[in-house]
Structure formats: C-alpha cells, structure tokens
Design an enzyme around this catalytic site. Structure first.
Site, short mmCIF file in Angstrom:
data_model
loop_
_atom_site.label_atom_id
_atom_site.label_comp_id
_atom_site.label_asym_id
_atom_site.label_seq_id
_atom_site.Cartn_x
_atom_site.Cartn_y
_atom_site.Cartn_z
N GLU A 177 0.68 -1.37 0.01
CA GLU A 177 0.03 -0.09 0.00
C GLU A 177 0.89 1.49 -0.26
OE1 GLU A 177 -2.11 0.43 3.43
OE2 GLU A 177 -3.80 2.37 2.00
N LYS A 219 -2.29 -2.11 -3.37
CA LYS A 219 -3.18 -1.35 -2.61
C LYS A 219 -3.09 0.68 -3.38
CE LYS A 219 -6.17 -0.08 1.88
NZ LYS A 219 -6.51 -1.17 2.97
P1 13P Z 1 -8.81 4.12 4.26
O1 13P Z 1 -10.17 3.75 3.41
O2 13P Z 1 -9.60 4.98 5.44
O3 13P Z 1 -8.15 5.18 3.41
O4 13P Z 1 -8.02 3.02 5.21
C1 13P Z 1 -7.40 2.18 4.30
C2 13P Z 1 -6.58 2.02 4.79
O5 13P Z 1 -6.43 0.01 4.85
C3 13P Z 1 -5.55 2.65 5.39
O6 13P Z 1 -4.27 2.16 5.67
#
Ligand code: 13P
Length: 352
Positions: A177, A219
């Site tokens: 991510e 992500k």
């Molecule tokens: P949000 O969808 O609130 O951005 O959170 C996703 C997430 O896993 C942040 O690390």
C-alpha cells in the site's frame, strides 16, 4: 514460499464482486475516531465494534477478507471464539496489518518512512498460526510542489519490498500500500505524476526483492485532485487518470488492485470505483476496494457504542459493502443510496 498457495489466496481476495474491509486501525487511531463520537475506547469496546462488523449477516456476500490490527487478531468473542475464526467460519479470509506506523524520516523534513521490519519474520509466523493469510503495509507520501522527495520514495519502496518478500516467505500474501495523500492543494495532474513515480519505485523494489507479482495485491490511491485544490476533477477525469496511471505502472501479472478510500466520502469512494469499473478499457488485473473509513464511517456513527444501535449499525455497514460490491461490477446506482434508510428489519435486505 509456495507460489500456488499465494496465488490462490490473492485470487480469492479479489473474487468477482467482492472486496476487502480494512478494519486495522491501531488502538490509537480507533480511540480518536471513538472520541469524536464520545464512545469510550477500551479493549472491550473496540472488540465489540469489530465483532459488530465481522458478524454482520450477509456481509460475506461482498467481503472477501478483513484486515485486522494486532489487538483484534488476539481477541475472542464472549463465547471464547477467536475473532479470526469467526471470519473464517463465514468464508472471510483473515488479514493483518504488520507495519508499526509512519515515523519521521531523518534527513527529509516533514516526511515519513514506515517502520516495522524488525522481528517481522517471527511476527508473520505468529500471525499465520493465528489464521492470517494476508498482510498489509502502508507507506505514506505527502504531496507539495517539491514533495515527496526521492529519498522518501526510495526508503518507503525499499521497506515495501522487504515486507513483501518476508510475507511471501511465510506463505502470506502481501498487500503493498503506497498511499499518495489526498490532503493538499495539488492538482490531479500532480497526483498522477507523484503516484507514477511512487509506483515505478515500488515495483522496482519488489523486483529487486524477488517478490512473486502473481502472489501479491497492490493497494493504491485513486488519482484525485488534492482535497483543497480549487479545481476538483470530475468522476470521469478521476477514473480515466487512475486507469492510465495504473496501466502504465502496474505489471499485468499482478492479480488485483484494491483501492484505499483515503479520506473520500463513502459515497464518493463508491462512485469513483463504479466509474473506474465501467470504463471499457481492458484491465489486466481485477479491480476492487479495500476501504477503511468509506466502509465504516456510517456504521460507527450509527452504533455510537450503544447496544440499541447494534443492528442499525450492521445494516449501515451491510449497505455500504453492498454498494461497493455493485460498484466493482460497474452496477452501482445512486438510488441505492437515496433509498437506504437503515430502518429495515432485516440486515440482509435493508436496501434491496
Ligand atoms: P481508508 O480506506 O480509510 O483510506 O483506509 C484504508 C487503509 O487500509 C489505510 O491503510
């Protein structure tokens, strides 16, 4: 590392019409969200809230996996059943956040590097024994005219590479991510430029660390105008820019792209996902959601820590999951939201 196991888990997480619930807020972050709503934050109240989400009837139709926080994966319900087993029993894959947060990056004023590599191999072994089959690591990039710096991009990409390789060694699917923040007055063009640079470095690091791209998920953020930018891009512009950026920088063998919501309103996150799904350009990877706030905000604001609001809160969560599952298939319709009152007697069909 067993490639077939990793590939099977990654595919199951992006099964048709399903997405991931990110319920991995740290105790500190969840406490802040509780405090805003005057909900007392204790290990018990946090467990109750997570259990509310995890046991929502019908949610497994739309939710393939849940990302938990360390506290949650060790918790049990009132009958002594581990929360990860509750997920497994419903066919939901348990996941775990393994980074320990974004910390100031020395030598790079105002920027952070995500930590948590020390002891990660042992923690991954423990989490796998507790049921986790996938893990998440979030890197954060602030956008200004001159940020993020190259050192911030390189340090975070390197950490993501090491994290992903360690996960795969333990037969755990890494969710990589790299979040380019929406906060700021930057244009959508600047978001696209930064995200492209970041993805380029991240996939370079994954390659250097011999990460099996077929056994991971990306992500990313969507390509959005900064939250305080004067000109806000339309939904079509967001969807087009997001797909263009991903097509140029995400290898086709990656099984799935699972978006974060990043502070968009829940309805906006659904609408953007829906438009992205509707664009007919051929997409080599599955596209779905891995939302935190955009799946939970309404449920939390409905629950308020009050037992009497338990069912309506589950209905709110069910409704949001259903809307996003529709969006993944390009079948979301705004009337789904305008019709939802949350007052139906069934958590299953509250908005059908
Ligand atoms: P949000 O969808 O609130 O951005 O959170 C996703 C997430 O896993 C942040 O690390």
């Amino acid at each position: 590392m067993k490639p077939q196991i990793l590939e099977a888990i990654a595919k199951a997480l992006v099964a048709d019409g399903k997405g991931i619930l990110a319920a991995d807020e740290t105790a500190g972050t969840l406490t802040k969200r509780f405090e805003r709503l005057k909900i007392p934050s204790t290990p018990e109240s946090r467990r109750e809230y997570r259990e509310l989400l995890f046991t929502t009837a019908g949610s497994p139709d739309f939710i393939s996996g849940v990302i938990m926080y360390d506290e949650t994966i060790h918790q049990r319900n009132s009958r002594g059943i581990p929360l990860s087993d509750i997920l497994l029993e419903q066919g939901i894959i348990p996941g775990i956040k393994v980074d320990t947060g974004a910390k100031p990056l020395a030598g790079a004023q105002g920027e952070t590097v995500t930590e948590g590599l020390d002891g990660l191999r042992d923690r991954l072994r423990e989490y796998r024994a507790l049921g986790a089959r996938f893990a998440k690591w979030r890197a954060v990039f602030r956008v200004t005219d001159r940020l993020p710096s190259q050192v911030c991009i390189s340090a975070n990409a390197h950490a993501l590479g090491r994290f992903a390789a360690l996960c795969q060694e333990q037969d755990i699917v890494p969710i990589v991510e790299p979040e380019v923040l929406m906060e700021g007055n930057h244009t959508i063009g600047r978001c696209s430029e930064v995200t492209a640079n970041v993805l380029h470095s991240v996939f370079n690091a994954l390659y250097e660390h011999n990460v099996l791209l077929e056994g991971m998920l990306l992500k990313p953020n969507m390509i959005l105008s900064g939250s305080t930018c004067q000109t806000q891009a339309s939904r079509m512009e967001v969807a087009g820019a997001t797909l263009r950026c991903l097509l140029s920088h995400v290898p086709a063998v990656v099984p799935g792209v699972v978006f974060l919501s990043g502070g968009q309103s829940d309805v906006m996150a659904t609408k953007h996902l829906d438009v992205i799904s509707r664009i007919s350009t051929s997409k080599p990877w599955k596209i779905t959601f891995s939302y935190g706030r955009a799946l939970q905000d309404q449920a939390l604001a409905t629950w308020l820590g009050n037992e009497n609001n338990y069912r309506p809160a589950q209905q709110a969560y069910y409704h949001r999951a259903k809307c996003n599952a529709a969006a993944v298939l390009g079948r979301y319709d705004a009337t789904m939201d305008s019709r939802f009152t949350g007052e139906s007697t069934s958590a299953h069909d509250s908005d059908s």
